[in-house]
Design a protein around this motif. Structure first.
Motif, mmCIF file in Angstrom:
data_model
loop_
_atom_site.group_PDB
_atom_site.id
_atom_site.type_symbol
_atom_site.label_atom_id
_atom_site.label_comp_id
_atom_site.label_asym_id
_atom_site.label_seq_id
_atom_site.Cartn_x
_atom_site.Cartn_y
_atom_site.Cartn_z
ATOM 1 N N LYS A 6 -53.064 24.493 88.903
ATOM 2 C CA LYS A 6 -53.364 23.447 89.336
ATOM 3 C C LYS A 6 -51.864 21.970 89.661
ATOM 4 C CE LYS A 6 -58.558 22.432 87.579
ATOM 5 N NZ LYS A 6 -58.960 21.693 86.878
ATOM 6 N N LYS A 7 -50.595 22.491 88.376
ATOM 7 C CA LYS A 7 -49.708 21.506 88.413
ATOM 8 C C LYS A 7 -48.901 22.371 90.225
ATOM 9 C CE LYS A 7 -45.888 20.391 85.706
ATOM 10 N NZ LYS A 7 -45.412 20.581 84.230
ATOM 11 N N ALA B 90 -50.118 20.430 92.927
ATOM 12 C CA ALA B 90 -50.341 19.482 92.835
ATOM 13 C C ALA B 90 -48.948 18.433 93.442
ATOM 14 C CB ALA B 90 -50.586 18.298 91.788
ATOM 15 N N ASN C 228 -47.786 17.105 96.712
ATOM 16 C CA ASN C 228 -47.047 15.611 96.755
ATOM 17 C C ASN C 228 -45.615 16.046 97.851
ATOM 18 O OD1 ASN C 228 -44.688 14.249 95.874
ATOM 19 N ND2 ASN C 228 -46.210 13.333 94.540
ATOM 20 N N HIS D 267 -46.740 9.243 95.397
ATOM 21 C CA HIS D 267 -47.326 9.780 93.682
ATOM 22 C C HIS D 267 -48.660 8.588 93.912
ATOM 23 C CE1 HIS D 267 -45.179 12.388 91.846
ATOM 24 N NE2 HIS D 267 -43.593 12.265 92.117
ATOM 25 N N ASP E 123 -48.233 13.413 89.588
ATOM 26 C CA ASP E 123 -48.052 14.736 88.781
ATOM 27 C C ASP E 123 -46.423 14.837 89.015
ATOM 28 O OD1 ASP E 123 -50.602 15.986 88.871
ATOM 29 O OD2 ASP E 123 -50.468 15.102 91.006
#
Length: 208
Positions: A9-10, A13, A17, A42, A63
């Motif tokens: 997930k990170k 993200a 971005n 962001h 994130d």
């Protein structure tokens, strides 16, 4: 397993971005510095997550390894001190539209009070598949309806940015009437669909 999911997930993200930052940076062409472009990215991604403009919730949704208090201060400074070029934003939105010609433009107005302050926004949007995407707006320093000059100025602003040929027609509610305003549309051969009040009489010249 939970750590793997969290890491995925990170990573996703961060990728989103980075991709958004790249798109914005390419479009802004150095007119907005990279640090601000990253912050805008962001904010946009956080808005999609939390679906609110509350600064605290936005900062918590960033994130980033930076703590939420620092992110909150960055948002506050950005909103307080930096003035985005609205034409630059309009060009960005326009470039992302599925089509850029024969557009249906909608004009509308919203008016409310924040304490003793009147907030009156006159907005121009582009209609696509039944949804109006806000593109240009002007803040009216008064309560109530816009006048002919304010409407003409907003349409002329669109024409200056994107050209008259991009317009298929203008749609508006019954408050957007007026001799000078309609004369401007007729003179520029801009087709329009405007609701009329039940007590209006419309004169059709060729039928006398």
């Amino acid at each position: 397993k939970l750590k793997s999911i969290s890491l995925m997930k990170k990573t996703n993200a961060i990728t989103k971005n980075s991709e958004l930052t790249s798109v914005l940076n390419t479009h802004f062409q150095g007119k907005v510095n990279l640090a601000r472009v990253k912050l805008i990215s962001h904010i946009i991604i956080a808005l999609c997550k939390v679906q609110t403009v509350t600064f605290e919730k936005l900062s918590n949704a960033f994130d980033t390894t930076t703590n939420s208090e620092s992110s909150l201060r960055r948002i506050q400074r950005f909103i307080a001190d930096y003035s985005l070029d609205s034409n630059l934003i309009a060009r960005l939105i326009f470039s992302l539209l599925p089509k850029q010609d024969k557009l249906i433009l909608s004009i509308d107005r919203t008016n409310w009070k924040f304490g003793q302050t009147n907030i009156n926004i006159f907005m121009l949007g582009v209609v696509y598949n039944g949804v109006a995407f806000p593109l240009l707006f002007t803040m009216l320093d008064k309560r109530g309806n816009s006048n002919s000059k304010e409407r003409i100025d907003l349409i002329n602003r669109f024409i200056k940015l994107f050209g008259k040929d991009a317009i298929k027609c203008v749609v508006a509610d019954r408050e957007f009437v007026g001799q000078d305003w309609l004369a401007f549309l007729n003179l520029n051969k801009i087709q329009y669909y405007i609701r009329i009040r039940h007590n209006f009489k419309v004169f059709i010249p060729h039928k006398n």
